[in-house]
Design a protein around this motif. Structure first.
Motif, PDB file in Angstrom:
ATOM      1  N   GLN A 246       0.823  -1.206   0.000  1.00  0.00           N
ATOM      2  CA  GLN A 246       0.000   0.000   0.000  1.00  0.00           C
ATOM      3  C   GLN A 246       0.862   1.263   0.000  1.00  0.00           C
ATOM      4  N   THR A 247       1.884   1.272   0.853  1.00  0.00           N
ATOM      5  CA  THR A 247       2.760   2.442   0.948  1.00  0.00           C
ATOM      6  C   THR A 247       3.495   2.683  -0.368  1.00  0.00           C
TER       7      THR A 247
ATOM      8  N   ASN B 163       1.084   4.061  -2.974  1.00  0.00           N
ATOM      9  CA  ASN B 163       0.754   5.472  -2.748  1.00  0.00           C
ATOM     10  C   ASN B 163       1.922   6.379  -3.102  1.00  0.00           C
ATOM     11  N   ASP B 164       3.127   5.942  -2.777  1.00  0.00           N
ATOM     12  CA  ASP B 164       4.310   6.755  -3.077  1.00  0.00           C
ATOM     13  C   ASP B 164       4.566   6.847  -4.580  1.00  0.00           C
TER      14      ASP B 164
END
Length: 254
Positions: free
Chosen positions: A152-153, A156-157
């Motif tokens: 997820q991180t 998003n990045d």
């Protein structure tokens, strides 16, 4: 409906609720297949009434269709998106989500496998090579917690969107980065997480439906795999390939 009939129906509903609640709790405490199989047997009649009596043994277990380990729907959605890219639906048959693979993985993480119950997990810990298999102080359920959060991180990045909302090619790109060990994780390598995720997804496709995956035995049907047969005495001498209707452990517990 008369007052007597309403009272009788209410009594039966309460009995059904108490019985089913006890069975679900037993499955959670046991954390294994025994509790699930018992629940499948006892709940079969009630679930059959809900779907007109035409459901299969897998669909009849209502509590198998809700996560036991994952409590955050967003994280469970990441798992669903990831396994669908690993085993996608195509002209050959259903994909991971149609086969209930996320629920299979969820059950495994909630049980002995996810907690490394029968494995030596004491230190000292040293970094291992990628050819040494699972080398981490984290238990498998912790590996999934770290890995799914990292998906997820990273999403998003890189794309400014949650992983589950990305296009298929973008999801493939991220999963490939994990497979090639290009993402740094806490306590485990991204390659280790990907390898465990991939292996668990494939197991969910081909495991017995009693373990909550391989819905309707569709994974077996794609491979012409007969599943669990009591005997092959009528086919063993055949000189031609024999197609056998697959059979699940559910058949022997009904």
């Amino acid at each position: 409906m008369s007052e007597h009939e309403q009272k009788q129906e209410s009594t039966m509903s309460r009995r059904r609720f108490i019985r089913n609640s006890g069975l679900v709790a037993g499955g959670l405490v046991g954390g294994g297949i025994l509790g699930g199989l018992i629940g499948a047997n006892m709940n079969k009649d009630d679930a059959a009434n809900d779907n007109g009596g035409h459901g299969n043994g897998h669909d009849q277990v209502a509590f198998q269709q809700s996560p036991l380990y994952f409590t955050n729907p967003e994280i469970f959605g990441i798992l669903q998106a990831a396994v669908e890219r690993i085993y996608p639906k195509d002209e050959n048959g259903p994909g991971a989500n149609d086969l209930d693979v996320p629920f299979f993985i969820d059950r495994q993480l909630a049980g002995s496998w996810g907690n490394n119950t029968r494995e030596y997990m004491q230190g000292p810990f040293f970094p291992g090579s990628n050819f040494q298999g699972y080398q981490s102080p984290l238990k498998r359920h912790e590996v999934f917690d770290v890995g799914l959060a990292a998906l997820q991180t990273y999403s998003n990045d890189k794309h400014k969107k949650p992983f589950a909302e990305l296009e298929g090619e973008q999801q493939d790109e991220i999963l490939t980065a994990f497979e090639e060990d290009k993402v740094k994780l806490r306590g485990v390598t991204s390659r280790t997480f990907f390898n465990i995720l991939r292996a668990a997804a494939i197991e969910g496709v081909y495991a017995d439906p009693a373990y909550a995956g391989n819905k309707n035995m569709e994974g077996w049907k794609m491979k012409d795999f007969p599943g669990h047969q009591m005997s092959y005495i009528n086919q063993i001498e055949s000189k031609k390939f024999v197609e056998i209707k697959p059979n699940s452990l559910h058949s022997y517990t009904s």
